[in-house]
Design an enzyme around this catalytic site. Structure first.
Site, PDB file in Angstrom:
ATOM      1  N   SER A  25       0.836  -1.212   0.000  1.00 17.13           N
ATOM      2  CA  SER A  25       0.000   0.000   0.000  1.00 17.13           C
ATOM      3  C   SER A  25       0.865   1.254   0.000  1.00 17.13           C
ATOM      4  O   SER A  25       0.598   2.218  -0.732  1.00 17.13           O
ATOM      5  CB  SER A  25      -0.900   0.012   1.238  1.00 17.13           C
ATOM      6  OG  SER A  25      -1.816  -1.042   1.184  1.00 17.13           O
ATOM      7  N   ARG A  29       1.512   4.277  -3.044  1.00 16.44           N
ATOM      8  CA  ARG A  29       1.291   5.693  -2.745  1.00 16.44           C
ATOM      9  C   ARG A  29       2.569   6.510  -2.921  1.00 16.44           C
ATOM     10  O   ARG A  29       2.519   7.686  -3.265  1.00 16.44           O
ATOM     11  CB  ARG A  29       0.722   5.825  -1.325  1.00 16.44           C
ATOM     12  CG  ARG A  29      -0.750   5.327  -1.252  1.00 16.44           C
ATOM     13  CD  ARG A  29      -1.119   4.918   0.155  1.00 16.44           C
ATOM     14  NE  ARG A  29      -2.547   4.646   0.334  1.00 16.44           N
ATOM     15  CZ  ARG A  29      -3.150   3.480   0.049  1.00 16.44           C
ATOM     16  NH1 ARG A  29      -2.448   2.464  -0.481  1.00 16.44           N
ATOM     17  NH2 ARG A  29      -4.436   3.319   0.281  1.00 16.44           N
ATOM     18  N   GLY A  97      -5.739  -4.028  -7.881  1.00 14.37           N
ATOM     19  CA  GLY A  97      -6.918  -3.241  -7.541  1.00 14.37           C
ATOM     20  C   GLY A  97      -6.554  -1.893  -6.944  1.00 14.37           C
ATOM     21  O   GLY A  97      -7.223  -0.890  -7.198  1.00 14.37           O
ATOM     22  N   ARG A 125     -13.530  -7.219 -10.884  1.00 12.62           N
ATOM     23  CA  ARG A 125     -13.726  -6.627  -9.551  1.00 12.62           C
ATOM     24  C   ARG A 125     -14.566  -5.354  -9.625  1.00 12.62           C
ATOM     25  O   ARG A 125     -14.523  -4.617 -10.609  1.00 12.62           O
ATOM     26  CB  ARG A 125     -12.362  -6.377  -8.897  1.00 12.62           C
ATOM     27  CG  ARG A 125     -11.636  -7.708  -8.688  1.00 12.62           C
ATOM     28  CD  ARG A 125     -10.323  -7.558  -7.994  1.00 12.62           C
ATOM     29  NE  ARG A 125     -10.490  -7.040  -6.645  1.00 12.62           N
ATOM     30  CZ  ARG A 125      -9.477  -6.661  -5.878  1.00 12.62           C
ATOM     31  NH1 ARG A 125      -8.241  -6.734  -6.342  1.00 12.62           N
ATOM     32  NH2 ARG A 125      -9.697  -6.228  -4.660  1.00 12.62           N
ATOM     33  N   SER A 170     -13.526   0.946   3.028  1.00 12.61           N
ATOM     34  CA  SER A 170     -12.533   0.703   1.982  1.00 12.61           C
ATOM     35  C   SER A 170     -11.527   1.843   1.899  1.00 12.61           C
ATOM     36  O   SER A 170     -11.886   2.976   1.561  1.00 12.61           O
ATOM     37  CB  SER A 170     -13.218   0.532   0.625  1.00 12.61           C
ATOM     38  OG  SER A 170     -12.242   0.616  -0.402  1.00 12.61           O
ATOM     39  N   GLN A 172      -9.280   1.962  -0.311  1.00 14.44           N
ATOM     40  CA  GLN A 172      -9.089   2.273  -1.728  1.00 14.44           C
ATOM     41  C   GLN A 172     -10.088   3.332  -2.176  1.00 14.44           C
ATOM     42  O   GLN A 172      -9.730   4.266  -2.896  1.00 14.44           O
ATOM     43  CB  GLN A 172      -9.222   1.010  -2.579  1.00 14.44           C
ATOM     44  CG  GLN A 172      -8.076   0.041  -2.349  1.00 14.44           C
ATOM     45  CD  GLN A 172      -8.149  -1.202  -3.208  1.00 14.44           C
ATOM     46  OE1 GLN A 172      -9.112  -1.408  -3.928  1.00 14.44           O
ATOM     47  NE2 GLN A 172      -7.122  -2.039  -3.111  1.00 14.44           N
ATOM     48  N   ASP A 318      -6.611  -8.079   4.683  1.00 18.37           N
ATOM     49  CA  ASP A 318      -5.826  -8.896   3.741  1.00 18.37           C
ATOM     50  C   ASP A 318      -5.243 -10.147   4.393  1.00 18.37           C
ATOM     51  O   ASP A 318      -4.630 -10.970   3.702  1.00 18.37           O
ATOM     52  CB  ASP A 318      -4.684  -8.062   3.151  1.00 18.37           C
ATOM     53  CG  ASP A 318      -5.209  -6.986   2.198  1.00 18.37           C
ATOM     54  OD1 ASP A 318      -6.324  -7.162   1.653  1.00 18.37           O
ATOM     55  OD2 ASP A 318      -4.516  -5.972   2.014  1.00 18.37           O
ATOM     56  N   LYS A 345     -12.147  -9.740  -3.330  1.00 18.47           N
ATOM     57  CA  LYS A 345     -10.699  -9.492  -3.386  1.00 18.47           C
ATOM     58  C   LYS A 345     -10.144 -10.142  -4.661  1.00 18.47           C
ATOM     59  O   LYS A 345     -10.891 -10.410  -5.595  1.00 18.47           O
ATOM     60  CB  LYS A 345     -10.025 -10.029  -2.119  1.00 18.47           C
ATOM     61  CG  LYS A 345     -10.433  -9.275  -0.861  1.00 18.47           C
ATOM     62  CD  LYS A 345      -9.951  -7.847  -0.895  1.00 18.47           C
ATOM     63  CE  LYS A 345     -10.426  -7.042   0.298  1.00 18.47           C
ATOM     64  NZ  LYS A 345     -10.107  -5.620   0.167  1.00 18.47           N
TER      65      LYS A 345
HETATM   66  C1  S3P Z   1      -5.666  -1.357   0.086  1.00 22.24           C
HETATM   67  C2  S3P Z   1      -6.923  -1.393   0.651  1.00 22.24           C
HETATM   68  C3  S3P Z   1      -7.661  -2.645   0.861  1.00 22.24           C
HETATM   69  C4  S3P Z   1      -6.748  -3.866   0.760  1.00 22.24           C
HETATM   70  C5  S3P Z   1      -5.828  -3.807  -0.416  1.00 22.24           C
HETATM   71  C6  S3P Z   1      -4.939  -2.574  -0.326  1.00 22.24           C
HETATM   72  C7  S3P Z   1      -5.007  -0.051  -0.091  1.00 22.24           C
HETATM   73  O1  S3P Z   1      -8.661  -2.763  -0.135  1.00 22.24           O
HETATM   74  O2  S3P Z   1      -7.506  -5.050   0.711  1.00 22.24           O
HETATM   75  O3  S3P Z   1      -5.008  -4.947  -0.488  1.00 22.24           O
HETATM   76  O4  S3P Z   1      -3.772  -0.027  -0.346  1.00 22.24           O
HETATM   77  O5  S3P Z   1      -5.691   0.977   0.035  1.00 22.24           O
HETATM   78  P1  S3P Z   1     -10.177  -2.202   0.083  1.00 22.24           P
HETATM   79  O6  S3P Z   1     -10.105  -0.727   0.104  1.00 22.24           O
HETATM   80  O7  S3P Z   1     -10.933  -2.729  -1.108  1.00 22.24           O
HETATM   81  O8  S3P Z   1     -10.628  -2.794   1.381  1.00 22.24           O
END
Ligand code: S3P
Length: 437
Positions: A25, A29, A97, A125, A170, A172, A318, A345
């Site tokens: 993550s 970023r 994702g 997804r 979420s 994300q 995760d 996922k």
């Molecule tokens: C992530 C957020 C999570 C996580 C993914 C990484 C991120 O997803 O499962 O592996 O880096 O913001 P969700 O926002 O769909 O929960």
């Protein structure tokens, strides 16, 4: 693509000291915000996995000069908030994702058109969860009829801030909207139903971007600047989790995991394993570049089944493939609920894990939003990981307690988050080899 298989011989224990690769993550970023910053961002500990490399390549394709990665070191010549250029072709984000959802927000505010595509898994997804609120901000984004990628984003949209209450927890979606908010007129606020990882907020603040957060709500105003900084990416607790579980279930294990990210929005797996009776000592706590880190010392113990507190779910989202393996080796019953997100996922992690555990002779009953697992003895068996990196690594660790060989298929994507997994795991004591059929 080849079909990499893991073969894991039964038994063994995990010992020694190791550092798992960088946090996925934070690595994503670092590229995104480093590219948008003014000045040169130096990243160390960057995850050289396929997912974060897809993000890196995408920003190169938009004209950003990025050197590396070399031994986890990346140098990004930031182009400022308005310096990205139109890519020559669609950006292929592979299995990632995080790349797609975060970049959809960031790119909705650009002057140029761009298309985001992905592999077969990513193309199934749900993307409506970002497209809906982005459209409310004024973005022009087209999906397939089923709300999936490819995402076709039309440039030149005038974005305006919204006050958005997320229907699901979420990070994300939250991050996507904050990144779009950088380009929006006025204030963008996101409220989350439960705390989720806050790496975007921490990095924005670290780069000097004014941000206001309180009680599950974060707000920012568009049009400010990001200043380049040095980013030290800690080891990924999501990758460490496989070793925490492996060392807990394999008698005689005694393992230290170094420099692990301990952001409180990520440490649910420690709480869950400790409630199950795991012996994990957190030592040498320190802070690097706005993120807490520590060394984790784990020794094997008898685990017991628990009812997992649903409040811990977003903090360990995760790590459930690994937690399910711990539950299969624990005494008694483990019950998980409130985790319907696991079904969307990289694979349907409830169904795929239940199928795999049943293959190994464990009573595992999937429910719409969780699973009930009766601890037992793991037999030999063949597991289909469905191309999901975390399913493959979780079942690899199950080999430590199985009565015969475990063969896991479709393991190529382990390289998305943990390049070198087989070598690191073998070095620590897992009897694992990887090959093609
Ligand atoms: C992530 C957020 C999570 C996580 C993914 C990484 C991120 O997803 O499962 O592996 O880096 O913001 P969700 O926002 O769909 O929960």
């Amino acid at each position: 693509m080849s079909d990499t298989r893991f073969k894991v011989s039964p038994g063994g224990q995990l010992t020694g000291r190791l550092r798992v690769p960088g946090d996925k993550s934070i690595s994503h970023r670092s590229i995104m915000l480093g590219s948008l910053a003014d000045g040169v961002t130096e990243v160390s500990g960057f995850l050289e996995g396929a997912d974060s490399l897809a993000t890196l390549q995408a920003f190169r394709a938009m004209g950003v000069t990025i050197n590396g990665p070399a031994n986890g070191h990346v140098t990004i010549q930031g182009v400022g908030l308005h310096g990205l250029q139109a890519p020559a072709q669609a950006l292929d984000l592979g299995n990632s994702g995080t790349s797609m959802r975060l970049m959809s927000g960031l790119l909705a505010g650009q002057s140029f058109d761009v298309t985001l595509s992905g592999d077969a898994s990513l193309s199934t997804r749900p993307m409506q969860r970002v497209v809906d609120p982005l459209s409310r901000m004024g973005a022009h984004i087209r999906t397939t009829d089923t709300g999936t990628a490819p995402l076709v984003i039309r440039g030149g949209a005038a974005l305006h801030g919204i006050d958005y209450v997320m229907p699901m927890a979420s990070a994300q979606v939250k991050s996507c909207l904050l990144l779009a908010g950088l380009y929006a007129d006025g204030t963008t606020c996101v409220t989350e139903p439960a705390p989720t990882r806050d790496h975007t907020e921490r990095m924005l603040s670290g780069m000097g971007y004014p941000l206001h957060s309180e009680a599950g709500r974060v707000c920012l105003q568009g049009g400010q600047r990001l200043n380049a900084i040095a980013i030290d990416v800690p080891a990924d607790i999501s990758s460490a989790a496989f070793f925490l579980v492996g060392a807990s279930i394999a008698p005689g294990s005694d393992l230290v995991l170094e420099h692990v990210g301990m952001n409180p929005t990520r440490t649910g797996v420690l709480d869950i394993l400790q409630q199950m009776g795991a012996a994990i000592d957190v030592t040498n706590r320190r802070e690097v570049g706005g993120e807490p880190v520590a060394d984790l010392h784990v020794r094997s113990t008898e685990l017991r089944g628990i009812e997992i507190d649903p409040a811990l779910v977003p903090l360990a989202i995760d790590e459930f493939p690994a937690v399910f393996i711990a539950a299969a080796c624990a005494g008694g019953r483990t019950v998980l609920s409130g985790a319907g997100e696991l079904r969307v996922k990289e694979s349907d992690r409830i169904q795929v894990m239940a199928d795999g555990l049943q293959q190994l002779g464990i009573e595992a009953s999937p429910t719409p939003d969780g699973m009930i697992i009766e601890g037992g003895r793991l037999t030999a068996g063949r597991i289909d990981s469905h191309g999901d990196h975390r399913i493959a690594m979780a079942f690899a660790m199950a080999g430590l307690r199985a009565q015969g060989e475990i063969e896991i298929s479709d393991c190529d994507n382990v390289s998305t988050s943990f390049p070198g997994f087989v070598e690191v795991a073998a070095q620590a004591g897992l009897s694992i080899v990887s090959g093609s059929p």
